[in-house]
Design a protein around this motif. Structure first.
Motif, mmCIF file in Angstrom:
data_model
loop_
_atom_site.group_PDB
_atom_site.id
_atom_site.type_symbol
_atom_site.label_atom_id
_atom_site.label_comp_id
_atom_site.label_asym_id
_atom_site.label_seq_id
_atom_site.Cartn_x
_atom_site.Cartn_y
_atom_site.Cartn_z
ATOM 1 N N HIS A 22 0.822 -1.215 0.000
ATOM 2 C CA HIS A 22 0.000 0.000 0.000
ATOM 3 C C HIS A 22 0.856 1.265 0.000
ATOM 4 O O HIS A 22 0.335 2.362 -0.180
ATOM 5 C CB HIS A 22 -0.931 0.021 1.211
ATOM 6 C CG HIS A 22 -1.877 -1.133 1.238
ATOM 7 N ND1 HIS A 22 -2.939 -1.245 0.383
ATOM 8 C CD2 HIS A 22 -1.896 -2.241 2.015
ATOM 9 C CE1 HIS A 22 -3.586 -2.371 0.629
ATOM 10 N NE2 HIS A 22 -2.969 -2.998 1.611
ATOM 11 N N ASP A 23 2.152 1.126 0.222
ATOM 12 C CA ASP A 23 3.048 2.273 0.305
ATOM 13 C C ASP A 23 3.700 2.510 -1.048
ATOM 14 O O ASP A 23 4.446 1.659 -1.549
ATOM 15 C CB ASP A 23 4.120 2.011 1.375
ATOM 16 C CG ASP A 23 5.005 3.211 1.640
ATOM 17 O OD1 ASP A 23 4.985 4.165 0.840
ATOM 18 O OD2 ASP A 23 5.725 3.190 2.654
ATOM 19 N N ALA A 24 3.443 3.669 -1.639
ATOM 20 C CA ALA A 24 4.002 4.002 -2.948
ATOM 21 C C ALA A 24 5.524 4.078 -2.920
ATOM 22 O O ALA A 24 6.169 4.003 -3.971
ATOM 23 C CB ALA A 24 3.425 5.329 -3.447
ATOM 24 N N ARG A 165 -4.425 10.172 -3.544
ATOM 25 C CA ARG A 165 -4.166 8.721 -3.535
ATOM 26 C C ARG A 165 -4.789 8.153 -2.255
ATOM 27 O O ARG A 165 -4.131 8.089 -1.213
ATOM 28 C CB ARG A 165 -2.666 8.438 -3.569
ATOM 29 C CG ARG A 165 -2.343 6.951 -3.683
ATOM 30 C CD ARG A 165 -0.823 6.734 -3.845
ATOM 31 N NE ARG A 165 -0.538 5.333 -3.978
ATOM 32 C CZ ARG A 165 -0.274 4.513 -2.940
ATOM 33 N NH1 ARG A 165 -0.250 4.960 -1.711
ATOM 34 N NH2 ARG A 165 -0.017 3.243 -3.170
ATOM 35 N N PRO A 166 -6.062 7.751 -2.308
ATOM 36 C CA PRO A 166 -6.769 7.304 -1.110
ATOM 37 C C PRO A 166 -6.062 6.199 -0.315
ATOM 38 O O PRO A 166 -6.246 6.100 0.898
ATOM 39 C CB PRO A 166 -8.125 6.842 -1.635
ATOM 40 C CG PRO A 166 -8.342 7.695 -2.853
ATOM 41 C CD PRO A 166 -6.964 7.820 -3.465
ATOM 42 N N ARG A 170 -4.387 5.211 4.954
ATOM 43 C CA ARG A 170 -4.008 4.230 5.979
ATOM 44 C C ARG A 170 -2.782 4.685 6.762
ATOM 45 O O ARG A 170 -2.521 4.212 7.849
ATOM 46 C CB ARG A 170 -3.813 2.842 5.369
ATOM 47 C CG ARG A 170 -2.547 2.694 4.569
ATOM 48 C CD ARG A 170 -2.361 1.325 3.928
ATOM 49 N NE ARG A 170 -2.032 0.329 4.919
ATOM 50 C CZ ARG A 170 -2.558 -0.885 4.986
ATOM 51 N NH1 ARG A 170 -3.448 -1.268 4.115
ATOM 52 N NH2 ARG A 170 -2.188 -1.721 5.907
ATOM 53 N N PHE A 171 -1.987 5.619 6.203
ATOM 54 C CA PHE A 171 -0.780 6.119 6.853
ATOM 55 C C PHE A 171 -0.975 7.479 7.518
ATOM 56 O O PHE A 171 -0.127 7.909 8.306
ATOM 57 C CB PHE A 171 0.359 6.237 5.837
ATOM 58 C CG PHE A 171 0.616 4.974 5.077
ATOM 59 C CD1 PHE A 171 1.138 3.851 5.717
ATOM 60 C CD2 PHE A 171 0.336 4.882 3.723
ATOM 61 C CE1 PHE A 171 1.369 2.673 5.019
ATOM 62 C CE2 PHE A 171 0.566 3.712 3.014
ATOM 63 C CZ PHE A 171 1.087 2.606 3.662
ATOM 64 N N ALA A 172 -2.061 8.179 7.202
ATOM 65 C CA ALA A 172 -2.249 9.571 7.631
ATOM 66 C C ALA A 172 -2.209 9.729 9.150
ATOM 67 O O ALA A 172 -1.559 10.643 9.662
ATOM 68 C CB ALA A 172 -3.547 10.135 7.063
ATOM 69 N N TYR A 173 -2.888 8.860 9.860
ATOM 70 C CA TYR A 173 -2.891 8.994 11.326
ATOM 71 C C TYR A 173 -1.461 8.922 11.872
ATOM 72 O O TYR A 173 -1.049 9.753 12.684
ATOM 73 C CB TYR A 173 -3.767 7.919 11.978
ATOM 74 C CG TYR A 173 -3.822 8.080 13.481
ATOM 75 C CD1 TYR A 173 -4.807 8.866 14.058
ATOM 76 C CD2 TYR A 173 -2.880 7.480 14.310
ATOM 77 C CE1 TYR A 173 -4.846 9.052 15.439
ATOM 78 C CE2 TYR A 173 -2.903 7.658 15.677
ATOM 79 C CZ TYR A 173 -3.893 8.442 16.244
ATOM 80 O OH TYR A 173 -3.921 8.633 17.594
#
Length: 186
Positions: A22-24, A165-166, A170-173
């Protein structure tokens, strides 16, 4: 805090090998992406990237090359924030946040001239920073307002990249929690 302390903290925080689909950013070790490792001469398996290589990359790419070492001679708390931002978003982005903050806080260019926002923290950026601190204070509220402003730009960027990029949500918090742990007040 010294650059060695900052590097040790970053490596400790980032940990070992990660390849989250999930991590670009792709495969990382010690928080160094494969792209950055390759650009800095590492050709091996990312699972085996030596800690010493990661430390050298952090020191040269994320601290010395963008001029954050020279910012640190003026304000170590600001250099720490720029270094951390650079690791997460790229050193040029960190530099643009500082330049944008200095432009925003210069009272319509009456305290010092507006900077060209190019991410390069060279002599003009350092001169503006020195002028800012002379007029607003190098500690206390003056420093806190500058740090708060850079943190604000950083948070806005997290929101923007999560909207574009929705999967980043998952990483924003965790990204924002990192800022809270760093603290905003000087």
């Amino acid at each position: 805090m010294t650059i060695d302390d900052l590097v040790d903290e970053a490596i400790g925080r980032e940990g070992g090998f990660v390849d989250d689909p999930h991590d670009a950013g792709g495969a990382t070790r010690w928080g160094v992406t494969e792209r950055v490792a390759r650009a800095n001469g590492f050709a091996g398996d990312m699972r085996l990237l030596p800690r010493e290589t990661a430390a050298r990359i952090y020191r040269t790419v994320y601290y010395v090359a963008p001029g954050f070492d020279r910012i640190g001679a003026i304000s170590m708390p600001l250099a720490e924030l720029l270094f951390d931002t650079g690791i997460n978003m790229g050193p040029e982005t960190a530099g643009t946040f500082l330049q944008r903050a200095l432009n925003l806080l210069n009272a319509g260019a009456s305290l010092y001239p507006d900077l060209k926002v190019d991410g390069a923290c060279g002599p003009k950026t350092r001169a503006a920073l020195e002028s800012y601190f002379q007029r607003r204070g190098k500690t206390g509220e003056g420093l806190s307002v500058l740090l708060w402003t850079v943190h604000g730009f950083r948070t806005a960027r997290y929101e923007a990249i999560s909207v574009s990029r929705p999967a980043n949500e998952r990483f924003a918090y965790g990204w924002i929690a990192r800022q809270v742990r760093m603290g905003i007040a000087a």
